[in-house]
Scaffold this active site. Structure first.
Site, PDB file in Angstrom:
ATOM      1  N   GLU A 264      53.543  35.362  45.850  1.00 12.41           N
ATOM      2  CA  GLU A 264      52.845  36.905  45.893  1.00 12.41           C
ATOM      3  C   GLU A 264      52.363  37.853  45.188  1.00 12.41           C
ATOM      4  O   GLU A 264      51.323  38.653  45.248  1.00 12.41           O
ATOM      5  CB  GLU A 264      54.238  37.710  47.111  1.00 12.41           C
ATOM      6  CG  GLU A 264      54.226  36.367  48.628  1.00 12.41           C
ATOM      7  CD  GLU A 264      52.245  36.523  49.191  1.00 12.41           C
ATOM      8  OE1 GLU A 264      51.992  37.032  48.919  1.00 12.41           O
ATOM      9  OE2 GLU A 264      53.130  35.009  49.890  1.00 12.41           O
ATOM     10  N   HIS A 267      49.458  37.759  43.619  1.00  9.94           N
ATOM     11  CA  HIS A 267      48.665  38.097  44.571  1.00  9.94           C
ATOM     12  C   HIS A 267      48.135  39.890  43.944  1.00  9.94           C
ATOM     13  O   HIS A 267      47.825  40.434  43.875  1.00  9.94           O
ATOM     14  CB  HIS A 267      48.936  38.677  46.428  1.00  9.94           C
ATOM     15  CG  HIS A 267      48.834  37.087  46.709  1.00  9.94           C
ATOM     16  ND1 HIS A 267      47.025  36.714  46.932  1.00  9.94           N
ATOM     17  CD2 HIS A 267      48.538  36.103  47.161  1.00  9.94           C
ATOM     18  CE1 HIS A 267      46.343  35.798  47.295  1.00  9.94           C
ATOM     19  NE2 HIS A 267      47.817  35.195  47.685  1.00  9.94           N
TER      20      HIS A 267
HETATM   21 ZN    ZN Z   1      48.418  33.528  48.628  1.00  9.94          ZN
END
Ligand code: ZN
Length: 499
Positions: A264, A267
């Site tokens: 994450e 991202h």
């Molecule tokens: Zn992802």
């Protein structure tokens, strides 16, 4: 005249992003901290906001402004691309009559609820009629576009602009040819012991490792990012300098929260590191689902599962869990977190078998929309594919066709981007390793310099360029799936001492 239209356009982009920010924040709150009983009341107000956003997006006056600007030969190439990106996105909404659009949204909400119940009950027959309705309704929505392209190509392009069945077929053909035999060899090889990862690891201690060691190592900074807990980890980009990542701790799996956080945060960096000159513009977002997933998987798999990463971090993990890991060497630990083993559930699959879970979904979706697979008894089709490619059979639909949420809301064409992300990442890492000593940087805690490379070659562009253009600029080559398959073959041949 032109200046005024441009000003109007920029103000409209800002207005849309304000509504989206509000809806994102409400969404993050709903999935992390918000009390459950408030849900129906919050949802009612959120739907009102979403309706307002819809009106802003589809404002006929702004369609006229865009048309006039595009007709003006003197606008910059950047502004033209901004307008074209929005024109494409909104054009898909504008062609659908509003009542059909609303009905479709209601069907999505209903199908989600039914899917949830069916999954809890492990009973596909509950979901089957609704899934058929969603498939038919999706066909109807796409028919309004009148594009002349095969329907599934249009769906693929919605999530990954420029992608078609032809390109994905080439990709998945290579995945099938090279990975199916490789996985077979891994299954037959001597297995790696990873049982020590599944002992009790108290969540409080896991949080200590997270906050004291892992997040600082990753450079995930409280001045622009915030981490919360949730059921299904995700990242949301609220606005410039406000990135929310989430994680989930599992008592009996020490690496789950760690690697999903590394994912994450990948991202998160992509959302955070877009160049400041794109603040408030259309370019202020990642270019596609596949590109976003490439950045998260690059951090998770190509950095977070390597020996150099753990040479720096493992002694700290051992210091937090001396009873569980005191006698496990860093080499044993890294072998264990890379085990490849065919399994039933995509979200729990390892790096080696994951692309086959996606291949299965791709072949089924493609067949559904080109007419070679019928929606009748789709659970049996699903099981047959799993037996064929992974040699496993689900004991019930919960671990079979009902495992993913995506088909309940009609997100056909989304799954393939997950596999594409891993493949893009392999090629980026290949290029990155030509420029910088990735292993040495990982080993010495200089993670920021790796992020610096990604920022310079990928993140800063936001969606100024297409995924294909960014791939060529960053690596000097067009996308090549064999780069990814070479990586997997090399890695698993060494890991399992294959011939
Ligand atoms: Zn992802």
């Amino acid at each position: 005249m032109k200046e005024e239209l441009l000003k109007e356009f920029d103000a409209w982009v800002m207005k849309m992003s304000a509504y989206r920010m509000a809806l994102s924040l409400i969404g993050v709150d709903k999935q992390t901290l918000a009390p459950k009983d408030g849900a129906p009341y919050r949802d009612e107000r959120s739907a009102f906001l979403a309706g307002e956003l819809f009106s802003v997006e589809t404002d006929p006056h702004m369609a006229e402004v865009r048309r006039e600007l595009l007709a003006d030969g003197t606008i910059s190439a950047e502004k033209r691309r901004e307008i074209e990106l929005l024109d494409k996105e909104i054009g898909h909404i504008l062609v659908v009559p509003k009542d059909v659009f609303v009905q479709y949204a209601q069907l999505q909400a209903h199908a989600y609820e039914v899917w949830h119940q069916a999954k809890d009950a492990g009973d596909y027959s509950l979901f089957e009629p609704v899934l058929k309705q969603v498939i038919e309704a999706s066909k109807k929505m796409y028919a309004y576009r009148n594009s002349g392209l095969p329907m599934y190509d249009q769906m693929l392009d919605d999530y990954e602009p420029g992608m078609t069945m032809e390109i994905y077929d080439r990709f998945f053909d290579r995945v099938r040819e090279r990975l199916v035999p490789l996985i077979r060899k891994v299954v037959e090889a001597e297995q790696i012991d990873d049982s020590f990862l599944k002992q009790p690891y108290p969540v409080g201690k896991q949080k200590e490792f997270m906050n004291r060691y892992l997040l600082p190592y990753l450079g995930f900074d409280a001045s622009w990012g915030y981490q919360n807990e949730t059921e299904h980890p995700f990242t949301d980009i609220i606005c410039e300098n406000d990135i929310r990542v989430t994680t989930k701790y599992l008592e009996n799996n020490v690496v789950s929260a760690i690697l999903s956080t590394v994912h994450e945060v990948g991202h998160g960096y992509y959302g955070h590191d877009v160049a400041p000159e794109y603040d408030g513009t259309v370019f202020n977002y990642g270019i596609s689902s596949g590109m976003h997933e490439s950045q998260s998987r690059l951090l998770e798999n190509y950095l977070g599962r390597t020996l150099p990463f753990w040479e720096e971090n493992y002694p700290k993990l051992q210091s937090v869990f001396p009873d569980q890991l005191g006698n496990v060497s860093v080499e044993e630990f890294v072998r264990a977190i890379n085990v490849g083993r065919p399994s039933l559930v995509r979200t729990e699959a390892d790096e080696l078998t994951y692309p086959l879970h996606i291949l299965i979904r791709y072949e089924i979706e493609k067949g559904l929309f080109n007419g070679t697979i019928t929606a009748e008894h789709l659970d049996e089709t699903w099981d047959a594919y799993y037996e064929k490619y992974l040699g496993v059979k689900a004991p019930d639909a919960r671990q079979g066709i009902l495992q993913d949420v995506h088909w309940s809301d009609g997100s056909f064409g989304y799954f393939p981007t997950y596999a594409l992300g891993s493949a893009f990442a392999a090629q980026f890492v290949w290029a990155m390793r030509r420029d910088i000593d990735v292993d040495e940087l990982l080993r010495t805690g200089r993670f920021a310099e790796i992020i610096g490379w990604l920022k310079e070659h990928i993140h800063r562009y936001g969606c100024r360029y297409s995924a294909d253009e960014i791939m060529r600029m960053a690596t000097g080559e067009p996308f090549d799936p064999d780069c990814y398959l070479d990586y997997l073959e090399e890695k698993y041949t060494a890991l399992y001492n294959l011939k």
